[in-house]
Design an enzyme around this catalytic site. Structure first.
Site, PDB file in Angstrom:
ATOM      1  N   ASP A 188       6.592  -2.511  17.155  1.00  9.88           N
ATOM      2  CA  ASP A 188       5.477  -3.000  17.962  1.00  9.88           C
ATOM      3  C   ASP A 188       4.298  -2.050  17.827  1.00  9.88           C
ATOM      4  O   ASP A 188       4.432  -0.927  17.336  1.00  9.88           O
ATOM      5  CB  ASP A 188       5.913  -3.138  19.424  1.00  9.88           C
ATOM      6  CG  ASP A 188       6.463  -1.832  19.977  1.00  9.88           C
ATOM      7  OD1 ASP A 188       5.694  -0.875  20.124  1.00  9.88           O
ATOM      8  OD2 ASP A 188       7.690  -1.753  20.230  1.00  9.88           O
TER       9      ASP A 188
ATOM     10  N   GLU B 133      19.870   2.091 -15.065  1.00  8.02           N
ATOM     11  CA  GLU B 133      19.319   1.877 -13.720  1.00  8.02           C
ATOM     12  C   GLU B 133      18.497   3.086 -13.277  1.00  8.02           C
ATOM     13  O   GLU B 133      17.445   2.943 -12.659  1.00  8.02           O
ATOM     14  CB  GLU B 133      20.448   1.614 -12.716  1.00  8.02           C
ATOM     15  CG  GLU B 133      21.086   0.239 -12.878  1.00  8.02           C
ATOM     16  CD  GLU B 133      22.347   0.061 -12.036  1.00  8.02           C
ATOM     17  OE1 GLU B 133      22.514  -1.030 -11.486  1.00  8.02           O
ATOM     18  OE2 GLU B 133      23.170   1.009 -11.958  1.00  8.02           O
TER      19      GLU B 133
END
Ligand code: GLA
Length: 726
Positions: free
Chosen positions: A532, A612
């Site tokens: 928030d 990777e």
């Protein structure tokens, strides 16, 4: 001048670049709302209509005039007790036990700069950037006063609202409801966009018609919550991403909240946002003041994309603070999904070695390093380093990690306590419990009573004791349960406890940042349970969700983007099969999705192949090249991943010189149709060259027809294109 008072008409007009907000003091001294919408001149008092409204109440001083009713008139601060039977923003229980307050205008002040709110987070702006309007209202009978606060940031199309309630009477009163913002529309058909969810699946967009019968979004959890975000958008029915009128209301507060939207008997719409009124009954002795947490408002006449951008810019540059407000955050490796509780100092050091080798910049040691904490059933509250588990002092581990050229960060959950902890054994009364009742457990933990100063002080000192042990440059501040049993042994007025808890939390955070001004705080609450605007005042980034699955993240981050900037979105590349969903997505897709956030990794690099690892080095290089565009560019949603075959979004630099376009294929079918990615927000009449392919595109064609995405075998391919203006 962005705030104008007209002495004759008694109107206050707030202008921003693209919006106008107007209110008027009427003949009875009520502060009526006249208008909020696209920028305009003139006085909109003609929008007020008066007709005999049958059973709607009339204020006493209107005499026999039946056409004057607060039940119908648009207002700035509807309060209970005036004959307005719609939902009020304020309810007061007076000293004599009666309910009701009838606030009338007393005076105003226009001040340079944006107001602050003692003890609470708020948008800021200096005299060049912002103005404040204070309007005093008073209830003559009880002496209760309210000062309404309006902050106007004209360049940002932002207006903020807050208020002070002062008990100017002679008896103790109780505030039973206190909401910062009310928007009353006398006409129009609106949709409410809200953001619901659950743990690991936060902020799903829902758009419904504002209808007869109140729609309420709220949290009674003491945190802003996974279930509803304290942010609402009211959009005219025809409004889209690119066109139409819409309004945002975002609560700058991290505790319980309530948002209400209702179309009334005359098809007028009211939206309210502010504190939850459940378990809220705040006592005010004569002379005492209550500060109502702020709501940020924004209006866009150009659709939802612009509305979101208004909030993004405001939060990024006028709510977030500190060293990391404008600087690029370190690419981090978090230990949680790499090792959970199963680690020692050596294994963490080996993670850090790998992180350094791959080009990452910070190692974050997550949960499990303190007290007795080998699972999530014990140890919270015991903020001393478990050197036995680490096999070395924390200072030694930090030095070793710093020695690799990496920053060091660490996890805390300061508000929580396990019953199986020394802290609880010594101070059982510091946890929220109701005398005589067994407390509600969640994740096997309780919550500390942060409405009590000595509890906050104790944890603060313990936390500083850890932070002083070495060069700790980042803290992940977690909070892993909802509040319950909010009984504080310190006060007879339990209706104040949840609000005071938030004051205690904010005070702690403020003190922490004053003491460690260079500390990067990342908020977290079981992922995105406290995502928030209030938290952003302290923590410029918040872990967006415990769900790190790239596909789910598309919809979570899509929903989040309506109200919050990408710079606030904690996002990491994690291992596959994903630990929350079991889904396997390509590494490149995971990286593209995490690049719509603060970017980091949450996996064990030792389990990766050489190929990777090389891909990760390249991802980090790519992220760093575009980090400023990602963090500061204008963000456009290019698709709705909840209903379309692709998830796509775009960053456009403010001067339009470069763009980063991102797309993920959500679905694959036989004989696939082609998805064309139509870009947005480009300056007309110019050419862009794509870095990867060398292709040159006209900006208008990019916006008109778009770029065809490849038809490729395989699931969840991602595409990222960087284009520069030729
Ligand atoms: C919460 C957080 C996770 C992790 C764990 C540790 O769930 O959201 O990221 O920190 O706690 O217990």
């Amino acid at each position: 001048m962005s705030i104008i008072f007209d002495e004759v008409k008694k109107t206050f007009t707030l202008h921003t670049k693209g919006s106008t907000y107007q209110m008027q003091v009427d003949r009875f001294g009520f502060l009526l709302h006249l208008y909020y919408g696209r920028r305009t001149e003139g006085c909109m008092e003609y929008l007020l209509t008066f007709a005999d409204r049958g059973f709607s109440g009339n204020p006493y001083d209107a005499g026999q005039e039946r056409a004057y009713s607060m039940d119908v008139l648009p207002q700035e601060l509807p309060s209970q007790g005036t004959g307005d039977y719609r939902s009020p923003a304020v309810i007061v229980k007076n000293g004599d036990g009666s309910y009701g307050c009838d606030f009338r205008y007393r005076g105003y002040r226009i001040l340079e700069g944006k107001y602050c709110i003692p003890g609470l987070p708020a948008v800021y702006g200096d005299g060049e950037e912002a103005q404040t309007l204070e309007i005093d209202l008073e209830d003559k009978v009880s002496g209760v006063q309210v000062t309404l606060l309006y902050g106007v940031l004209p360049q940002l199309d932002i207006i903020t609202r807050s208020g002070r309630v002062i008990n100017g009477g002679s008896g103790k009163i109780y505030l039973e409801k206190a909401q910062a913002a009310c928007l009353d529309w006398v006409s129009g058909d609106y949709d409410l966009m809200s953001f619901y969810g659950r743990h690991a699946m936060e902020r799903t967009v829902q758009r419904t018609a504002a209808a007869h019968g109140a729609q309420v979004i709220s949290s009674r959890r003491g945190t802003s919550s996974h279930q509803y975000n304290p942010m609402m958008i009211l959009a005219q029915r025809e409004t889209t991403e690119d066109a139409g009128s819409c309004y945002a209301m975002s609560f700058v507060y991290s505790g319980g909240f309530k948002g209400e939207v209702e179309r009334d008997q005359y098809n007028q719409t009211r939206a309210l946002l502010g504190l939850s009124d459940e378990l809220f009954s705040y006592p005010l002795e004569p002379g005492e003041t209550f500060h109502i947490p702020e709501v940020v408002l924004s209006y866009s006449s150009q659709g939802l994309a612009r509305l979101s951008q208004n909030l993004h810019i405001c939060f990024r540059s006028h709510l977030c603070r500190g060293k990391y407000r404008d600087s690029i955050r370190p690419v981090l490796l978090n230990s949680w999904e790499a090792s959970y509780f199963d680690f020692d100092g050596e294994s963490i050091y080996r993670l850090a070695e790998q992180a350094a080798e791959l080009g990452m910049e910070m190692l974050v040691l997550d949960d499990g390093w303190f007290g007795k904490r080998d699972d999530d059933n014990s140890g919270l509250g015991d903020w001393y380093v478990n050197e036995k588990k680490l096999g070395m002092p924390l200072s030694r581990l930090i030095e070793k990690i710093n020695g690799l050229g990496l920053k060091f960060g660490i996890w805390f959950e300061p508000e929580a306590v396990n019953e199986d902890s020394d802290l609880y054994r010594n101070h059982p009364d510091w946890a929220f419990t109701v005398p005589g009742r067994g407390p509600v457990r969640a994740r096997n933990q309780l919550i500390l009573d942060f409405s009590r100063r000595e509890v906050v002080d104790y944890i603060y000192e313990k936390m500083c004791g850890i932070l002083d042990q070495g060069n700790i440059e980042y803290v992940k501040w977690d909070m892993n349960r909802s509040l319950a049993d909010c009984y504080s042994r310190q006060t007879p007025d339990q209706g104040r406890v949840q609000y005071d808890y938030m004051l205690g939390l904010y005070d702690f955070l403020e003190r922490l940042l004053q003491r460690y001004p260079n500390l990067l705080l990342e908020g977290c609450s079981g992922g995105g349970g406290r995502f928030d605007a209030g938290m952003l005042y302290y923590a410029p980034q918040i872990w967006c969700s415990d769900n790190s699955d790239a596909l789910d993240r598309l919809s979570i981050q899509y929903g989040t983007s309506f109200g919050y900037p990408v710079s606030a979105v904690g996002a990491h590349v994690s291992a596959v099969p994903n630990h929350q969903t079991g889904r396997v997505t390509p590494l490149s897709t995971r990286a593209v999705v995490a690049m719509a956030g603060t970017f980091g990794y949450e996996l064990d690099p030792r389990k990766l192949s050489e190929e990777e690892k090389q891909a990760i080095r390249e991802q980090i290089g790519r992220y760093k090249r575009h980090a400023s565009l990602i963090g500061n560019g204008l963000y456009y949603r290019l698709s709705d991943p909840l209903s379309q075959e692709i998830g796509a979004w775009e960053f456009v630099s403010e001067d339009g010189s470069e763009i980063l376009v991102n797309a993920v294929m959500l679905e694959i079918h036989g004989n696939m149709t082609v998805n064309y990615l139509r870009l947005k927000g480009l300056p007309e009449g110019c050419l862009y060259r794509q870095e990867e392919s060398g292709m040159v595109y006209g900006s208008d064609a990019l916006m008109e027809t778009g770029i065809p995405l490849p038809v490729e075998m395989g699931e969840y391919h991602a595409y990222q294109m960087h284009l520069e203006r030729v």
